[in-house]
Design an enzyme around this catalytic site. Structure first.
Site, PDB file in Angstrom:
ATOM      1  N   GLY A  42      66.282  21.029  54.977  1.00 44.97           N
ATOM      2  CA  GLY A  42      67.575  21.309  55.665  1.00 44.97           C
ATOM      3  C   GLY A  42      68.480  20.363  55.843  1.00 44.97           C
ATOM      4  N   SER A  43      68.698  19.194  54.978  1.00 45.92           N
ATOM      5  CA  SER A  43      69.442  18.201  55.079  1.00 45.92           C
ATOM      6  C   SER A  43      70.951  18.463  55.202  1.00 45.92           C
ATOM      7  CB  SER A  43      69.168  16.939  54.109  1.00 45.92           C
ATOM      8  OG  SER A  43      69.691  17.477  52.959  1.00 45.92           O
ATOM      9  N   LYS A  87      65.903  32.786  48.777  1.00 49.56           N
ATOM     10  CA  LYS A  87      65.849  34.064  48.467  1.00 49.56           C
ATOM     11  C   LYS A  87      67.390  34.724  48.098  1.00 49.56           C
ATOM     12  CE  LYS A  87      61.818  35.055  50.173  1.00 49.56           C
ATOM     13  NZ  LYS A  87      60.900  35.357  49.120  1.00 49.56           N
ATOM     14  N   ILE A 108      70.584  36.597  47.894  1.00 50.48           N
ATOM     15  CA  ILE A 108      71.261  37.643  48.970  1.00 50.48           C
ATOM     16  C   ILE A 108      71.458  38.940  48.142  1.00 50.48           C
ATOM     17  CG2 ILE A 108      73.581  37.732  50.221  1.00 50.48           C
ATOM     18  CD1 ILE A 108      71.898  35.416  50.915  1.00 50.48           C
ATOM     19  N   HIS A 141      74.906  23.906  44.678  1.00 49.91           N
ATOM     20  CA  HIS A 141      74.125  23.700  43.548  1.00 49.91           C
ATOM     21  C   HIS A 141      73.861  22.264  43.125  1.00 49.91           C
ATOM     22  CE1 HIS A 141      71.541  25.431  40.509  1.00 49.91           C
ATOM     23  NE2 HIS A 141      72.275  24.549  39.813  1.00 49.91           N
ATOM     24  N   ASP A 168      74.413  31.886  40.720  1.00 46.16           N
ATOM     25  CA  ASP A 168      75.171  30.586  40.318  1.00 46.16           C
ATOM     26  C   ASP A 168      76.338  30.930  39.630  1.00 46.16           C
ATOM     27  OD1 ASP A 168      73.267  28.976  41.775  1.00 46.16           O
ATOM     28  OD2 ASP A 168      71.824  28.772  40.243  1.00 46.16           O
ATOM     29  N   GLU A 212      76.152  15.937  47.351  1.00 47.79           N
ATOM     30  CA  GLU A 212      76.226  17.227  48.265  1.00 47.79           C
ATOM     31  C   GLU A 212      76.695  17.122  49.683  1.00 47.79           C
ATOM     32  OE1 GLU A 212      72.782  19.561  47.967  1.00 47.79           O
ATOM     33  OE2 GLU A 212      72.117  18.988  45.736  1.00 47.79           O
TER      34      GLU A 212
HETATM   35  C1  GRF Z   1      69.881  21.127  47.616  1.00 50.91           C
HETATM   36  O1  GRF Z   1      69.747  20.465  46.459  1.00 50.91           O
HETATM   37  C2  GRF Z   1      70.902  22.181  47.239  1.00 50.91           C
HETATM   38  O2  GRF Z   1      71.657  21.758  46.061  1.00 50.91           O
HETATM   39  C3  GRF Z   1      69.868  23.353  46.861  1.00 50.91           C
HETATM   40  O3  GRF Z   1      68.948  23.184  47.709  1.00 50.91           O
HETATM   41  C4  GRF Z   1      68.668  22.108  48.107  1.00 50.91           C
HETATM   42  C5  GRF Z   1      68.581  21.991  49.531  1.00 50.91           C
HETATM   43  O4  GRF Z   1      68.311  20.738  50.075  1.00 50.91           O
HETATM   44  N1  GRF Z   1      70.635  24.625  46.744  1.00 50.91           N
HETATM   45  P1  GRF Z   1      68.260  20.588  51.671  1.00 50.91           P
HETATM   46  O5  GRF Z   1      67.193  21.723  52.396  1.00 50.91           O
HETATM   47  O6  GRF Z   1      69.682  20.809  52.127  1.00 50.91           O
HETATM   48  O7  GRF Z   1      67.785  19.093  52.041  1.00 50.91           O
END
Ligand code: GRF
Length: 196
Positions: free
Chosen positions: A12-13, A89, A91, A107, A148, A177
């Site tokens: 969940g970062s 999962k 959607i 992604h 994707d 990200e």
């Molecule tokens: C990230 O690398 C995102 O690109 C992918 O899943 C990961 C989630 O990381 N879809 P976090 O749980 O937000 O740390």
């Protein structure tokens, strides 16, 4: 103000970053709910600690069919923007159809490369390192019915150094990200129309 629902299954970062950007008013939105399929995720823990509404939706907890359950929960939230942030999962089609260009995903690669079924988590970074590419990066895109494949909103590159491995690359990409996801969300919330 846009009502935002985040879907997350893991650490969940990205979810935390989004939460703080909303708290600091960098994003003009309201975080109305976290949805997860994983009750033991870092995302759920963070939601509990920070008094964010959350719901665990998985096959064990719903009597209704899960696809319909998503739809009902999202409708009840009056959601404007759905953010997938490490949601493991697919959607369901009914939700994709109802929220066209209102669902974003992040992604950890430069789509269309390294996307699609099987390309998640460290699989992506391992494939990139093994390919010998000089660059990787992150992509924010809209979600359609194919993994994707929705329209790209923002991408940012990162240079792969000779001493990088999948682990070091994953850290570099994650920090990108955390830059571009808030940027895309902010633009969506500031414009009343969709971006792209
Ligand atoms: C990230 O690398 C995102 O690109 C992918 O899943 C990961 C989630 O990381 N879809 P976090 O749980 O937000 O740390």
């Amino acid at each position: 103000m846009k009502n935002i629902v985040v879907f997350a299954s893991g650490n969940g970062s990205n979810f935390k970053k989004i939460f703080y950007c909303i708290e600091n008013r960098e994003i003009n939105g309201s975080l109305v709910m976290l949805i997860s399929n994983n009750p033991n995720s870092g995302a759920i823990k963070f939601a509990e600690e920070n008094k964010i509404n959350y719901k665990v939706l998985n096959n064990h907890r719903c009597n209704n069919s899960l696809d319909k359950e998503y739809e009902i929960v999202l409708r009840d939230c009056n959601v404007d923007l759905i953010l997938l942030a490490g949601f493991m999962k697919k959607i369901p089609k009914n939700v994709v159809r109802l929220y066209k260009k209102k669902i974003m995903n992040i992604h950890p690669a430069l789509l269309p490369k390294y996307g699609g079924k099987g390309f998640y988590g460290m699989n992506v970074h391992n494939a990139v390192i093994n390919s010998g590419d000089n660059y990787s990066g992150a992509t924010v895109h809209y979600v359609n019915e194919f993994y994707d494949k929705g329209d790209v909103i923002i991408q940012k590159k990162v240079k792969i150094e000779l001493n990088d491995d999948a682990h070091s690359l994953s850290k570099k990409v994650l920090s990108i990200e955390h830059e571009i996801y808030p940027q895309a969300i902010k633009e969506f919330c500031d414009n009343n129309k969709n971006i792209n």
